[in-house]
Design a protein around this motif. Sequence first.
Motif, short mmCIF file in Angstrom:
data_model
loop_
_atom_site.label_atom_id
_atom_site.label_comp_id
_atom_site.label_asym_id
_atom_site.label_seq_id
_atom_site.Cartn_x
_atom_site.Cartn_y
_atom_site.Cartn_z
N GLN A 3 -5.57 -14.95 -8.51
CA GLN A 3 -4.58 -14.23 -9.00
C GLN A 3 -4.84 -12.43 -8.68
OE1 GLN A 3 -1.83 -14.82 -9.73
NE2 GLN A 3 -1.79 -16.83 -11.04
N LEU A 4 -6.22 -12.27 -8.49
CA LEU A 4 -6.47 -11.01 -8.33
C LEU A 4 -5.95 -10.59 -6.82
CD1 LEU A 4 -7.76 -8.34 -8.80
CD2 LEU A 4 -10.06 -9.02 -8.20
N ALA A 5 -6.24 -11.51 -5.80
CA ALA A 5 -5.76 -11.14 -4.55
C ALA A 5 -4.36 -10.96 -4.37
CB ALA A 5 -5.90 -12.44 -3.52
N LYS A 6 -3.48 -12.01 -5.18
CA LYS A 6 -2.16 -11.89 -5.22
C LYS A 6 -1.65 -10.45 -5.72
CE LYS A 6 -1.39 -16.78 -5.16
NZ LYS A 6 -0.57 -18.08 -5.46
N ASP A 33 -4.87 -6.57 12.37
CA ASP A 33 -3.68 -7.53 12.73
C ASP A 33 -2.68 -7.71 11.84
OD1 ASP A 33 -2.72 -10.62 13.19
OD2 ASP A 33 -3.26 -9.56 15.27
N ARG A 34 -1.20 -7.58 12.36
CA ARG A 34 -0.15 -7.75 11.70
C ARG A 34 -0.11 -9.07 10.68
NH1 ARG A 34 3.89 -10.82 11.10
NH2 ARG A 34 3.25 -11.85 12.88
N SER A 35 -0.44 -10.01 11.26
CA SER A 35 -0.43 -11.42 10.34
C SER A 35 -1.30 -11.37 9.49
CB SER A 35 -0.73 -12.46 11.42
OG SER A 35 -1.89 -12.50 12.08
N TYR A 36 -2.61 -10.69 9.64
CA TYR A 36 -3.65 -10.70 8.52
C TYR A 36 -3.15 -9.75 7.35
CZ TYR A 36 -8.19 -10.27 6.35
OH TYR A 36 -9.11 -10.30 5.36
N MET A 37 -2.32 -8.66 7.97
CA MET A 37 -1.74 -7.81 6.92
C MET A 37 -0.68 -8.67 6.02
SD MET A 37 -1.49 -4.74 5.28
CE MET A 37 -2.49 -3.57 6.59
N GLY A 38 0.03 -9.53 6.62
CA GLY A 38 0.73 -10.26 5.80
C GLY A 38 0.12 -11.17 4.84
N ARG A 39 -0.85 -11.95 5.24
CA ARG A 39 -1.86 -12.74 4.28
C ARG A 39 -2.31 -11.81 3.25
NH1 ARG A 39 -5.94 -15.43 7.55
NH2 ARG A 39 -6.10 -17.02 5.72
N ILE A 40 -2.84 -10.66 3.56
CA ILE A 40 -3.31 -9.68 2.30
C ILE A 40 -1.85 -9.58 1.37
CG2 ILE A 40 -3.78 -7.36 1.93
CD1 ILE A 40 -5.19 -7.17 4.50
N GLU A 41 -1.00 -9.32 1.71
CA GLU A 41 0.17 -9.02 1.13
C GLU A 41 0.67 -10.04 0.20
OE1 GLU A 41 3.70 -7.06 2.82
OE2 GLU A 41 2.36 -5.03 3.13
N GLY A 43 -1.49 -12.38 -0.70
CA GLY A 43 -2.69 -12.82 -1.42
C GLY A 43 -3.44 -14.04 -1.08
N GLU A 44 -3.28 -14.19 0.17
CA GLU A 44 -3.98 -15.23 0.86
C GLU A 44 -5.20 -15.40 1.20
OE1 GLU A 44 0.19 -17.15 2.74
OE2 GLU A 44 -1.21 -16.71 4.01
N VAL A 45 -5.76 -14.04 1.29
CA VAL A 45 -7.22 -13.53 1.73
C VAL A 45 -7.62 -12.79 0.70
CG1 VAL A 45 -6.69 -13.94 4.05
CG2 VAL A 45 -6.34 -11.64 3.16
N ASN A 46 -8.94 -12.63 0.50
CA ASN A 46 -9.62 -11.45 -0.23
C ASN A 46 -9.93 -10.49 0.74
OD1 ASN A 46 -9.68 -12.71 -2.82
ND2 ASN A 46 -11.38 -14.07 -2.10
N ILE A 47 -9.28 -9.36 0.46
CA ILE A 47 -9.83 -8.18 1.37
C ILE A 47 -11.24 -7.41 0.93
CG2 ILE A 47 -7.57 -7.66 1.94
CD1 ILE A 47 -7.55 -5.26 0.22
N THR A 48 -11.79 -7.02 1.91
CA THR A 48 -13.03 -6.12 1.54
C THR A 48 -12.60 -4.95 1.00
OG1 THR A 48 -13.25 -5.15 3.80
CG2 THR A 48 -14.31 -7.33 3.54
N VAL A 49 -13.65 -4.13 0.25
CA VAL A 49 -13.61 -2.81 -0.28
C VAL A 49 -13.25 -1.93 0.89
CG1 VAL A 49 -14.52 -1.01 -1.60
CG2 VAL A 49 -14.85 -3.45 -2.26
N GLU A 50 -14.04 -2.12 1.94
CA GLU A 50 -13.84 -1.34 2.95
C GLU A 50 -12.00 -1.24 3.51
OE1 GLU A 50 -15.44 -0.35 7.56
OE2 GLU A 50 -15.88 -2.29 6.50
N LYS A 51 -11.57 -2.34 3.58
CA LYS A 51 -10.21 -2.42 4.23
C LYS A 51 -9.38 -1.75 3.07
CE LYS A 51 -9.79 -6.32 7.30
NZ LYS A 51 -11.20 -5.77 7.81
N LEU A 52 -9.61 -2.26 1.75
CA LEU A 52 -8.76 -1.45 0.72
C LEU A 52 -8.84 -0.11 0.82
CD1 LEU A 52 -7.15 -2.06 -2.08
CD2 LEU A 52 -9.49 -1.63 -3.14
N TYR A 53 -9.86 0.51 1.14
CA TYR A 53 -9.79 1.92 1.27
C TYR A 53 -9.26 2.49 2.46
CZ TYR A 53 -13.07 3.44 -2.43
OH TYR A 53 -13.76 3.91 -3.58
N ILE A 54 -9.26 1.80 3.54
CA ILE A 54 -8.61 2.21 4.68
C ILE A 54 -6.92 2.05 4.38
CG2 ILE A 54 -7.82 1.31 7.07
CD1 ILE A 54 -10.81 0.29 7.26
N ILE A 55 -6.39 0.95 3.89
CA ILE A 55 -5.13 0.89 3.48
C ILE A 55 -4.66 1.97 2.69
CG2 ILE A 55 -3.38 -0.55 2.39
CD1 ILE A 55 -5.16 -3.10 3.47
N ALA A 56 -5.36 2.16 1.48
CA ALA A 56 -5.03 3.39 0.73
C ALA A 56 -4.88 4.71 1.51
CB ALA A 56 -6.33 3.58 -0.37
#
Length: 68
Positions: A3-6, A33-41, A43-56
């Motif tokens: 649920q957290l990833a979602k 990668d665009r497809s990975y961004m879709g998976r992030i949105e 909630g299909e993958v757990n992103i790293t803190v580093e990626k969270l900071y980059i996206i922010a």
Amino acid sequence: MGQLAKAIGARIRLERKGRNLSQDALALACGIDRSYMGRIERGEVNITVEKLYIIAEVLLCSPSDLLP
């Protein structure tokens, strides 16, 4: 995935749409990668803190804004 990833993915999508960015544009600006961004949105993958900071950074918000 959990649920957290979602919830994080939903917050990223909300912030992205609020800034009128396409998923492709956000992925390109983040160097993700665009497809990975879709998976992030979805909630299909757990992103790293580093990626969270980059996206922010690209979304011009605080990483805590992307947390539920």
